[in-house]
Design an enzyme around this catalytic site. Structure first.
Site, mmCIF file in Angstrom:
data_model
loop_
_atom_site.group_PDB
_atom_site.id
_atom_site.type_symbol
_atom_site.label_atom_id
_atom_site.label_comp_id
_atom_site.label_asym_id
_atom_site.label_seq_id
_atom_site.Cartn_x
_atom_site.Cartn_y
_atom_site.Cartn_z
ATOM 1 N N TYR A 6 33.857 -47.578 -93.908
ATOM 2 C CA TYR A 6 32.858 -46.568 -94.283
ATOM 3 C C TYR A 6 31.952 -47.076 -95.388
ATOM 4 O O TYR A 6 31.688 -46.355 -96.359
ATOM 5 C CB TYR A 6 33.558 -45.278 -94.765
ATOM 6 N N TYR A 133 37.335 -33.608 -87.615
ATOM 7 C CA TYR A 133 37.524 -35.059 -87.659
ATOM 8 C C TYR A 133 38.845 -35.377 -86.974
ATOM 9 O O TYR A 133 39.892 -34.837 -87.344
ATOM 10 C CB TYR A 133 37.559 -35.584 -89.102
ATOM 11 N N ASP A 223 46.096 -31.358 -84.232
ATOM 12 C CA ASP A 223 45.993 -32.673 -84.859
ATOM 13 C C ASP A 223 46.468 -32.495 -86.300
ATOM 14 O O ASP A 223 45.698 -32.093 -87.175
ATOM 15 C CB ASP A 223 44.547 -33.172 -84.792
ATOM 16 N N LYS A 250 49.407 -40.506 -90.656
ATOM 17 C CA LYS A 250 49.295 -40.630 -92.114
ATOM 18 C C LYS A 250 50.646 -40.577 -92.836
ATOM 19 O O LYS A 250 51.303 -41.598 -92.960
ATOM 20 C CB LYS A 250 48.320 -39.595 -92.651
HETATM 21 C C1 LIG Z 1 43.007 -39.687 -90.557
HETATM 22 C C2 LIG Z 1 42.953 -38.771 -89.418
HETATM 23 C C3 LIG Z 1 42.975 -39.242 -88.085
HETATM 24 C C4 LIG Z 1 42.934 -40.708 -87.754
HETATM 25 O O1 LIG Z 1 44.068 -41.390 -88.168
HETATM 26 P P1 LIG Z 1 43.999 -42.985 -88.318
HETATM 27 O O2 LIG Z 1 45.416 -43.366 -88.610
HETATM 28 O O3 LIG Z 1 43.061 -43.274 -89.423
HETATM 29 O O4 LIG Z 1 43.522 -43.541 -87.014
HETATM 30 C C5 LIG Z 1 42.987 -38.316 -87.069
HETATM 31 N N1 LIG Z 1 42.987 -36.995 -87.319
HETATM 32 C C6 LIG Z 1 42.975 -36.505 -88.570
HETATM 33 C C7 LIG Z 1 43.010 -35.024 -88.780
HETATM 34 C C8 LIG Z 1 42.946 -37.367 -89.660
HETATM 35 O O5 LIG Z 1 42.883 -36.875 -90.907
#
Ligand SMILES: *Cc1c(COP(=O)(O)O)cnc(C)c1O
Length: 399
Positions: A6, A133, A223, A250
């Site tokens: 970024y 996102y 997600d 994460k």
């Molecule tokens: C960070 C994130 C992703 C992507 O995860 P990466 O391990 O960076 O590919 C997907 N969805 C959400 C809600 C996120 O915060």
């Protein structure tokens, strides 16, 4: 040389070089910084946690990795068992991958193929949220709605397969009326939209979404790459409203090794379980189920439970509310707090330019973006450290 994330490499502010890390602290050559970002929201137990280190080291003595194609191993079996009992409802079927974005891709692929396997080929559309996102891979970007990625819209035009709505029940109901028969899934970051600006919304929206998904036979995907493992004050938001598929990433491994998991409920799994080989899920990241990642994830969940992290997070939220009480500034649009997340949204991004260096000089690592100055601290933070993070944020506006 490194191409940083970024970043416009031409004008990139030099990243701080970290030479050691322990607890909530990052160490540069000459400073000790509280990591108020938890390394992109993942390092929930802090750095160099002895039990996490030990779990990885003892797996390392056996092997670091074997593939899951044609092979299996105890660390992956143990983690899938742990997730089966730890996650609510019938979220029992764990598909591992190497990152959150890929975990989201897998979920979206599952949702589309779920209907293809049931001969409902017209269900090609995805419902998603404005400001969503879901990661940086192409399908994840398409269901996302982040201005950073809108260059793709410029290139390809608006997708016919994705509809974005605000987190309002009227818009939700209308979307189901308009597209209900053509949707395969509704994907959301539940309660807290992270990279889209730490936007928070009410659980009633998710309850209504669950009802509508049931009525229109649409899969609900959470997600929880960012919200999972306590960030909203819940273990997972799926404890409040049960999705058909959840994606975790994460903090899954306590921030030790990149890994993610897409966990499906029985309804989804059963639509793939068949004598017909074409019903199979054709996906398989090379490093899925990596043994070091699985060992770390299992230990991370054990610590989360044993050390009663939900009460730690409740404390963090209470202290944050106390510290932010009465804070205001004419440049501030809103202060939002939920669980282990606090965000100050300003009207003009110029107002928080320079904050990163200001915080650095006061012993805090921070990474504001766009109009958002936020903290998502490691849960092991103590009161004095948390107060330092928050007062640094507040003092910036009093200069
Ligand atoms: C960070 C994130 C992703 C992507 O995860 P990466 O391990 O960076 O590919 C997907 N969805 C959400 C809600 C996120 O915060």
């Amino acid at each position: 040389m490194i191409w940083y994330p970024y970043a416009q490499m031409k004008t990139l502010a030099a990243p701080y070089k970290i030479i050691d890390a322990e607890g909530v602290y990052l160490y540069t050559e000459d400073r000790k910084l509280i990591d108020s970002v938890s390394s992109w929201w993942s390092v929930i137990h802090g750095y160099k946690n002895p039990e996490m280190n030990e779990a990885i080291e003892s797996q390392m003595e056996k092997f670091a990795h074997v593939m899951l194609g044609g092979l299996t191993h105890q660390a992956a079996l143990d983690l899938s068992d742990k997730l089966r009992t730890w996650l609510p409802g019938d979220l029992n079927y764990s598909f591992f991958s190497d990152s959150g974005s890929v975990g989201v891709e897998v979920a979206l692929k599952m949702a589309l193929q779920y209907y293809i396997n049931r001969s409902q080929k017209e269900r090609t559309m995805v419902l998603a949220l404005e400001h969503a996102y879901h990661g940086d891979t192409f399908k994840a970007m398409e269901v996302g709605d982040d201005p950073d990625y809108h260059f793709v819209l410029e290139a390809y035009g608006k997708s016919r397969n994705v509809v974005h709505i605000p987190t309002e029940i009227d818009a939700l109901e209308k979307a189901f009326r308009d597209y209900g028969e053509r949707l395969n899934c509704f994907i959301v970051e539940p309660l807290l939209q992270g990279a889209g600006g730490m936007r928070m919304y009410d659980v009633s929206f998710l309850r209504r979404a669950r009802e509508l998904c049931d009525r229109y036979d649409v899969l609900l995907i959470f997600d929880e790459v960012a919200t999972g493992f306590g960030r909203t004050g819940n273990r997972v938001v799926a404890d409040l409203v049960l999705p058909d598929i959840i994606v975790l990433g994460k903090a899954l491994t306590g921030g030790y090794v990149g890994h993610a998991v897409t966990v499906a409920g029985s309804k989804v799994y059963n639509a793939f379980y068949d004598d017909d080989p074409s019903f199979a899920l054709m996906h398989g990241p090379t490093f899925m189920g990596n043994a070091l990642a699985c060992a770390a994830a299992k230990k991370s969940i054990e610590l989360f439970e044993r050390e009663n992290y939900l009460s730690k997070i409740r404390r963090i939220e209470e202290m944050t509310r106390r510290e932010m009480e009465g804070f205001s500034d004419s440049s501030v649009k809103e202060v939002r707090i939920m669980g282990g997340c606090v965000c100050i949204e300003v009207y003009d991004s110029e107002r928080i330019r320079g904050y990163r260096q200001y915080a650095y000089e006061r012993g805090v690592f921070s990474r504001p973006f766009l109009n958002f100055l936020y903290a998502m601290v490691p849960y092991i933070i103590d009161e004095e450290e948390l107060v330092r993070v928050l007062s640094t944020m507040k003092e910036w506006f009093r200069r």
